[in-house]
Design a protein around this motif. Structure first.
Motif, PDB file in Angstrom:
ATOM      1  N   VAL A   1      52.765 -17.542  -1.325  1.00 53.79           N
ATOM      2  CA  VAL A   1      52.465 -17.686   0.098  1.00 53.79           C
ATOM      3  C   VAL A   1      52.543 -16.322   0.776  1.00 53.79           C
ATOM      4  O   VAL A   1      53.492 -15.558   0.558  1.00 53.79           O
ATOM      5  CB  VAL A   1      53.442 -18.673   0.773  1.00 53.79           C
ATOM      6  N   VAL A   2      51.526 -16.046   1.606  1.00 53.55           N
ATOM      7  CA  VAL A   2      51.393 -14.727   2.231  1.00 53.55           C
ATOM      8  C   VAL A   2      51.171 -14.888   3.739  1.00 53.55           C
ATOM      9  O   VAL A   2      50.189 -15.516   4.138  1.00 53.55           O
ATOM     10  CB  VAL A   2      50.197 -13.951   1.626  1.00 53.55           C
ATOM     11  N   PRO A   3      52.033 -14.323   4.590  1.00 52.79           N
ATOM     12  CA  PRO A   3      51.806 -14.401   6.039  1.00 52.79           C
ATOM     13  C   PRO A   3      50.838 -13.319   6.519  1.00 52.79           C
ATOM     14  O   PRO A   3      51.137 -12.535   7.409  1.00 52.79           O
ATOM     15  CB  PRO A   3      53.215 -14.199   6.612  1.00 52.79           C
ATOM     16  N   SER A   4      49.656 -13.300   5.921  1.00 53.36           N
ATOM     17  CA  SER A   4      48.626 -12.308   6.280  1.00 53.36           C
ATOM     18  C   SER A   4      47.292 -12.756   5.716  1.00 53.36           C
ATOM     19  O   SER A   4      47.147 -12.923   4.504  1.00 53.36           O
ATOM     20  CB  SER A   4      48.982 -10.930   5.712  1.00 53.36           C
ATOM     21  N   GLY A   5      46.297 -12.922   6.600  1.00 48.41           N
ATOM     22  CA  GLY A   5      44.981 -13.342   6.144  1.00 48.41           C
ATOM     23  C   GLY A   5      44.281 -12.299   5.314  1.00 48.41           C
ATOM     24  O   GLY A   5      43.693 -12.603   4.267  1.00 48.41           O
ATOM     25  N   SER A   6      44.324 -11.047   5.740  1.00 46.22           N
ATOM     26  CA  SER A   6      43.580 -10.008   5.033  1.00 46.22           C
ATOM     27  C   SER A   6      44.150  -9.749   3.643  1.00 46.22           C
ATOM     28  O   SER A   6      43.401  -9.592   2.674  1.00 46.22           O
ATOM     29  CB  SER A   6      43.558  -8.708   5.855  1.00 46.22           C
ATOM     30  N   CYS A   7      45.476  -9.695   3.529  1.00 50.62           N
ATOM     31  CA  CYS A   7      46.090  -9.472   2.216  1.00 50.62           C
ATOM     32  C   CYS A   7      45.840 -10.668   1.292  1.00 50.62           C
ATOM     33  O   CYS A   7      45.602 -10.501   0.094  1.00 50.62           O
ATOM     34  CB  CYS A   7      47.583  -9.222   2.363  1.00 50.62           C
ATOM     35  N   SER A   8      45.899 -11.877   1.852  1.00 45.97           N
ATOM     36  CA  SER A   8      45.620 -13.081   1.055  1.00 45.97           C
ATOM     37  C   SER A   8      44.208 -13.030   0.487  1.00 45.97           C
ATOM     38  O   SER A   8      43.992 -13.292  -0.701  1.00 45.97           O
ATOM     39  CB  SER A   8      45.779 -14.340   1.913  1.00 45.97           C
ATOM     40  N   LEU A   9      43.244 -12.710   1.353  1.00 51.41           N
ATOM     41  CA  LEU A   9      41.850 -12.682   0.906  1.00 51.41           C
ATOM     42  C   LEU A   9      41.629 -11.598  -0.136  1.00 51.41           C
ATOM     43  O   LEU A   9      40.901 -11.803  -1.115  1.00 51.41           O
ATOM     44  CB  LEU A   9      40.925 -12.465   2.100  1.00 51.41           C
TER      45      LEU A   9
ATOM     46  N   CYS B   1      38.909 -11.927  11.453  1.00 50.21           N
ATOM     47  CA  CYS B   1      37.682 -12.047  10.652  1.00 50.21           C
ATOM     48  C   CYS B   1      37.967 -12.489   9.220  1.00 50.21           C
ATOM     49  O   CYS B   1      37.228 -13.298   8.655  1.00 50.21           O
ATOM     50  CB  CYS B   1      36.931 -10.712  10.650  1.00 50.21           C
ATOM     51  N   HIS B   2      39.016 -11.940   8.618  1.00 49.71           N
ATOM     52  CA  HIS B   2      39.345 -12.337   7.249  1.00 49.71           C
ATOM     53  C   HIS B   2      39.692 -13.821   7.177  1.00 49.71           C
ATOM     54  O   HIS B   2      39.260 -14.532   6.269  1.00 49.71           O
ATOM     55  CB  HIS B   2      40.518 -11.513   6.715  1.00 49.71           C
ATOM     56  N   GLY B   3      40.482 -14.285   8.140  1.00 46.48           N
ATOM     57  CA  GLY B   3      40.871 -15.691   8.144  1.00 46.48           C
ATOM     58  C   GLY B   3      39.711 -16.609   8.454  1.00 46.48           C
ATOM     59  O   GLY B   3      39.569 -17.679   7.850  1.00 46.48           O
ATOM     60  N   LEU B   4      38.853 -16.189   9.367  1.00 44.61           N
ATOM     61  CA  LEU B   4      37.746 -17.026   9.817  1.00 44.61           C
ATOM     62  C   LEU B   4      36.632 -17.085   8.775  1.00 44.61           C
ATOM     63  O   LEU B   4      36.218 -18.170   8.343  1.00 44.61           O
ATOM     64  CB  LEU B   4      37.207 -16.474  11.137  1.00 44.61           C
ATOM     65  N   ARG B   5      36.131 -15.926   8.388  1.00 42.41           N
ATOM     66  CA  ARG B   5      34.939 -15.882   7.531  1.00 42.41           C
ATOM     67  C   ARG B   5      35.250 -15.735   6.046  1.00 42.41           C
ATOM     68  O   ARG B   5      34.381 -15.971   5.213  1.00 42.41           O
ATOM     69  CB  ARG B   5      34.026 -14.753   8.000  1.00 42.41           C
ATOM     70  N   GLY B   6      36.493 -15.364   5.747  1.00 41.16           N
ATOM     71  CA  GLY B   6      36.874 -15.250   4.347  1.00 41.16           C
ATOM     72  C   GLY B   6      37.639 -16.454   3.841  1.00 41.16           C
ATOM     73  O   GLY B   6      37.296 -17.052   2.820  1.00 41.16           O
TER      74      GLY B   6
ATOM     75  N   HIS C   1      38.191 -19.218   5.760  1.00 37.17           N
ATOM     76  CA  HIS C   1      37.671 -20.428   6.428  1.00 37.17           C
ATOM     77  C   HIS C   1      38.794 -21.250   7.050  1.00 37.17           C
ATOM     78  O   HIS C   1      38.857 -22.471   6.893  1.00 37.17           O
ATOM     79  CB  HIS C   1      36.862 -21.278   5.443  1.00 37.17           C
ATOM     80  N   LEU C   2      39.692 -20.549   7.774  1.00 35.91           N
ATOM     81  CA  LEU C   2      40.763 -21.236   8.477  1.00 35.91           C
ATOM     82  C   LEU C   2      40.243 -21.985   9.700  1.00 35.91           C
ATOM     83  O   LEU C   2      40.877 -22.927  10.171  1.00 35.91           O
ATOM     84  CB  LEU C   2      41.844 -20.241   8.911  1.00 35.91           C
ATOM     85  N   SER C   3      39.096 -21.537  10.222  1.00 35.93           N
ATOM     86  CA  SER C   3      38.453 -22.200  11.365  1.00 35.93           C
ATOM     87  C   SER C   3      36.946 -22.156  11.170  1.00 35.93           C
ATOM     88  O   SER C   3      36.432 -21.369  10.354  1.00 35.93           O
ATOM     89  CB  SER C   3      38.821 -21.494  12.677  1.00 35.93           C
ATOM     90  N   GLN C   4      36.256 -22.984  11.928  1.00 37.99           N
ATOM     91  CA  GLN C   4      34.798 -22.985  11.869  1.00 37.99           C
ATOM     92  C   GLN C   4      34.246 -21.793  12.645  1.00 37.99           C
ATOM     93  O   GLN C   4      34.735 -21.455  13.723  1.00 37.99           O
ATOM     94  CB  GLN C   4      34.245 -24.284  12.461  1.00 37.99           C
ATOM     95  N   MET C   5      33.235 -21.152  12.099  1.00 39.21           N
ATOM     96  CA  MET C   5      32.586 -20.028  12.766  1.00 39.21           C
ATOM     97  C   MET C   5      31.686 -20.546  13.885  1.00 39.21           C
ATOM     98  O   MET C   5      30.930 -21.490  13.692  1.00 39.21           O
ATOM     99  CB  MET C   5      31.776 -19.220  11.752  1.00 39.21           C
ATOM    100  N   SER C   6      31.763 -19.915  15.050  1.00 34.30           N
ATOM    101  CA  SER C   6      31.048 -20.420  16.220  1.00 34.30           C
ATOM    102  C   SER C   6      29.534 -20.296  16.077  1.00 34.30           C
ATOM    103  O   SER C   6      28.794 -21.002  16.761  1.00 34.30           O
ATOM    104  CB  SER C   6      31.513 -19.686  17.482  1.00 34.30           C
ATOM    105  N   GLU C   7      29.069 -19.398  15.206  1.00 30.66           N
ATOM    106  CA  GLU C   7      27.614 -19.221  15.067  1.00 30.66           C
ATOM    107  C   GLU C   7      26.960 -20.307  14.211  1.00 30.66           C
ATOM    108  O   GLU C   7      25.731 -20.381  14.129  1.00 30.66           O
ATOM    109  CB  GLU C   7      27.283 -17.839  14.470  1.00 30.66           C
ATOM    110  N   LEU C   8      27.767 -21.151  13.582  1.00 27.39           N
ATOM    111  CA  LEU C   8      27.226 -22.218  12.752  1.00 27.39           C
ATOM    112  C   LEU C   8      27.076 -23.512  13.549  1.00 27.39           C
ATOM    113  O   LEU C   8      27.934 -23.854  14.369  1.00 27.39           O
ATOM    114  CB  LEU C   8      28.135 -22.481  11.543  1.00 27.39           C
TER     115      LEU C   8
END
Length: 254
Positions: free
Chosen positions: A73-81, A133-138, A140-147
């Motif tokens: 478990v990692v408290p960081s989206g970018s490092c996780s990705l 950005c890493h969490g959203l588009r990498g 997929h923690l949330s839906q991207m608004s452009e979709l």
């Protein structure tokens, strides 16, 4: 359940309270947490700068430290990705491949693995959620608004379990803050302008705190807020999900 806790180097050095909150939160949820003491950087800064061939030592040490755990478990989206996509090893390629699939960002772990439906937490403030950005588009923690697709947000799902919190609406729900790792060094002016736009959205809509799953983004915005002498604060999502302290204590800490 036993998990290995990986605390990214910038969290360890600048925001240790987020690592502590992650540990305490997981333990409250009945998870046994182990912190391998030899862990160090995941190698993301080097890889993002085009020097992925220099990350071998980081990769092998990560594998050595976390190979025994079913979940990391990692408290960081970018490092996780980064770990999910780029953990490799010439000496242990198969172990690296297997371990990549066992790495989870904290929000992802809470919603997808533990499937948390209830939290004993209180945070009586107006909070703006920054979707990194890493969490959203990498991740997929949330839906991207452009979709054109059904909306969802795993961070909002968890924050909705916190007593007293008021999540504000933003004009641009998933705009980049401009940090981008080394981007903020090589494109300083662009990065700073994007960060100013991002914090202005939160301020305009009445936020008292900005939260998110990536402290690198929050650190970038915090620097801008401090230069503007703003009262708006940043706080990692783990600290909110783990929060039961009084209002006065929270304000003293930030």
């Amino acid at each position: 359940m036993t998990v290995g806790l990986f605390v990214p180097c910038y969290v360890d050095q600048f925001y240790p309270q987020a690592g502590i909150a992650t540990l305490e939160l997981l333990e409250k949820l009945g998870v046994t947490v182990v912190y391998p003491e030899r862990q160090t950087c995941c190698g993301q800064p080097m890889a993002n700068s085009g020097f992925s061939h220099l990350t071998a030592g980081c990769d092998d040490l990560f594998i050595e430290s976390f190979r025994e755990f079913e979940y990391v478990v990692v408290p960081s989206g970018s490092c996780s990705l980064h770990l999910k996509d780029h953990l490799h090893s010439k000496t242990n390629p198969e172990e690296a491949r297997k371990l990549r699939s066992r790495v989870f960002e904290l929000v992802e772990f809470l919603t997808d693995v533990l499937q948390v439906k209830r939290l004993d937490a209180r945070f009586p403030y107006k909070v703006g959620l920054h979707q990194s950005c890493h969490g959203l588009r990498g991740l997929h923690l949330s839906q991207m608004s452009e979709l054109v697709a059904p909306p969802f947000s795993k961070p909002e799902q968890l924050l909705g379990l916190v007593e007293g919190i008021e999540l504000i609406s933003l004009d641009r729900v998933d705009e980049c803050c401009g940090f981008g790792g080394t981007f903020c060094v090589f494109e300083e002016a662009v990065s700073a302008k994007m960060g100013k736009d991002r914090v202005a959205d939160h301020m305009r809509n009445g936020a008292e705190y900005i939260t998110g799953a990536d402290l690198s983004c929050l650190m970038h915005m915090e620097g801008i807020l401090k230069r503007q002498k703003s009262n708006l604060k940043v706080i990692h999502i783990a600290e909110i999900l783990n929060s039961k302290i009084s209002n006065d204590v929270i304000k003293e800490r930030y």
